[in-house]
Design an enzyme around this catalytic site. Structure first.
Site, short mmCIF file in Angstrom:
data_model
loop_
_atom_site.label_atom_id
_atom_site.label_comp_id
_atom_site.label_asym_id
_atom_site.label_seq_id
_atom_site.Cartn_x
_atom_site.Cartn_y
_atom_site.Cartn_z
N SER A 154 0.82 -1.21 0.00
CA SER A 154 0.00 0.00 0.00
C SER A 154 0.86 1.27 0.00
CB SER A 154 -0.89 -0.02 1.25
OG SER A 154 -1.44 1.25 1.49
N TYR A 177 -2.33 5.60 -3.95
CA TYR A 177 -3.35 6.63 -3.68
C TYR A 177 -2.76 7.91 -4.25
CZ TYR A 177 -5.92 3.90 -0.12
OH TYR A 177 -6.68 2.98 0.56
N THR A 203 -5.89 2.79 -6.84
CA THR A 203 -7.18 2.60 -6.14
C THR A 203 -8.12 3.73 -6.53
OG1 THR A 203 -6.11 1.43 -4.34
CG2 THR A 203 -8.25 2.40 -3.85
N LYS A 267 -8.07 -0.51 -9.29
CA LYS A 267 -8.66 -1.27 -8.18
C LYS A 267 -9.89 -0.53 -7.65
CE LYS A 267 -7.50 -3.04 -3.55
NZ LYS A 267 -8.17 -2.17 -2.59
N HIS A 291 -13.19 -2.22 -1.66
CA HIS A 291 -12.31 -1.86 -0.54
C HIS A 291 -12.68 -2.65 0.72
CE1 HIS A 291 -9.32 1.58 -0.20
NE2 HIS A 291 -9.24 1.07 1.01
#
Ligand code: FMN
Length: 394
Positions: A154, A177, A203, A267, A291
């Site tokens: 992440s 992100y 994402t 995603k 999520h």
């Protein structure tokens, strides 16, 4: 006494001791401070039988982790209806097993983005893993590498992408992100490429953080206080700036293409319309995901969204899925409905929270073991054999 029982016993003693000396719930939420005694032992191979399924790891993690970490890991948006829908979706699908097929040898290999993966079970990006265990993403990376599972790290990992890659080896994927400041986003991409990541997972379901009413306070307090570092964003994100960007649109794929060489996977796709746009804008793959029910309380399980996305994509790019996968049969059902591979979030984190690296390895062994057995029982010696003829829905 079984190993599981003795660990539970140790934890009960730890909690009683902490309560007795009057430590605050914050101390209980800090695995780094409180777990060293519980996690010193290593398991013998035959003793791992004590964990029959990933729920046994969940039970242990709930005993071992602090309340806030439990909430952060298991919580979701609003009333948790989407968390539940992800799980319940799999109950609406049944397997149509075939008989008298040679299943003495099973292959779980899949081809994805030019690599052959040992198993279609991938570890989803999960942020702030040090909240669950002091070795955080590094423990997860070592476990994923030792069991040959694909790992996605992440943006908001506690260890940096290069530290995680050092523990994992080549072919780590990076989840992005996009921060509101593209200069920062560009630095993140450079860090991922320097760490050798071939795939960037963007994402797209988080323009803002979902309404999670029961988690976050302690975690964000620890970050604010500098006790929990954000490995990739440390020193980059100005105070007050979030890592989400509500202004991002489909143009972002073009921006990413111009600014990195990684393959780009979206995603968070849950509709036919967005699957079509992903193709139009040149995505290399999509992950059907909500999520883990932590963003919009949509009440649709991802397995219910999968068929329309697969139908729209028509095999042009890989379609992955995550959300609610807890059993080998869930993996089987998702593959049968057209997923190229699946990702898991909470199950490996239960292992991490319970026992660190070894717990993640146990979670992965359990899920892969179940998948292999299910493939034998269903009459599908290889992943390619698992087609929609092997499931029915009601
Ligand atoms: C504690 C937690 C943290 C997460 N952090 C991230 C993240 O940083 N980036 C991301 O794209 N998804 C994140 N997710 C979502 C997961 O990648 C994945 O979509 C979800 O966990 C799958 O559902 P499952 O937990 O039911 O397997 C997180 C999920 C959890 C449970």
């Amino acid at each position: 006494m079984s190993n599981l029982d003795s660990y539970l016993q140790t934890d009960i003693q730890r909690r009683k001791f902490l309560e007795w000396i009057g430590l605050s719930s914050l101390a209980l939420a800090l695995p780094a401070m409180s777990l060293s005694g519980c996690q010193s032992g290593r398991f013998h191979e035959d003793e791992k039988q004590d964990f029959k399924n990933v729920f046994d790891l969940e039970s242990l993690s709930r005993k071992v982790m602090g309340d806030d970490a439990i909430e952060y890991l298991n919580g979701g948006a609003d009333d948790l209806k989407t968390v539940k829908a992800n799980l319940e979706g799999y109950n609406k699908i049944q397997i149509r097993a075939r008989r008298l097929i040679d299943v003495s040898t099973i292959s779980t290999k899949v081809d994805l983005f030019g690599q052959t993966l040992d198993t279609p079970i991938i570890l989803s990006p999960v942020g702030f893993q040090k909240f669950f265990h002091q070795e955080g993403e590094v423990a997860t990376a070592k476990a994923a590498a030792s069991r040959k599972h694909q790992l996605i790290v992440s943006t908001v990992s506690n260890y940096s992408v290069s530290e995680v890659a050092a523990a994992y080896g080549p072919n780590l994927w990076f989840q992005l992100y996009p921060t509101p400041d593209r200069k920062i986003t560009k630095i993140l991409l450079e860090k991922a490429e320097q760490a050798g990541c071939p795939v960037c997972v963007l994402t797209v379901d988080t323009p803002v953080v979902g309404n999670r009413e029961s988690s976050g306070t302690t975690l964000f307090g620890l970050i604010e206080a500098g006790e929990l570092k954000m490995g990739n964003l440390e020193g980059l994100l100005p105070k007050g700036m979030t890592f989400t960007d509500p202004s991002v649109t489909w143009e972002m794929i073009g921006w990413l293409r111009a600014n990195c060489h990684m393959k780009i996977v979206k995603k968070g796709i849950v509709t036919r319309e967005d699957a079509a746009l992903a193709i139009l804008h040149g995505a290399d793959g999509v992950i059907v995901s909500n999520h883990g029910g932590r963003q919009l309380e949509s009440n649709r399980g991802t397995i219910e969204c999968l068929p329309e996305v697969v139908d729209e994509i028509k095999g042009r790019i890989p379609v992955l899925i995550d959300g609610g996968i807890r059993r080998g049969t869930d993996v089987f059902k998702a593959l049968a409905l057209g997923a190229t591979a699946v990702c898991i979030g909470r199950p490996f984190c239960w292992g991490l929270g319970a026992l660190g690296q070894e717990g993640v390895e146990i979670a992965l062994d359990i899920l892969k073991g179940e998948l292999v057995r299910d493939m034998q029982l269903a009459g599908t010696p290889s992943i390619g054999n698992i087609t929609k003829d092997f499931v029915s829905r009601y």
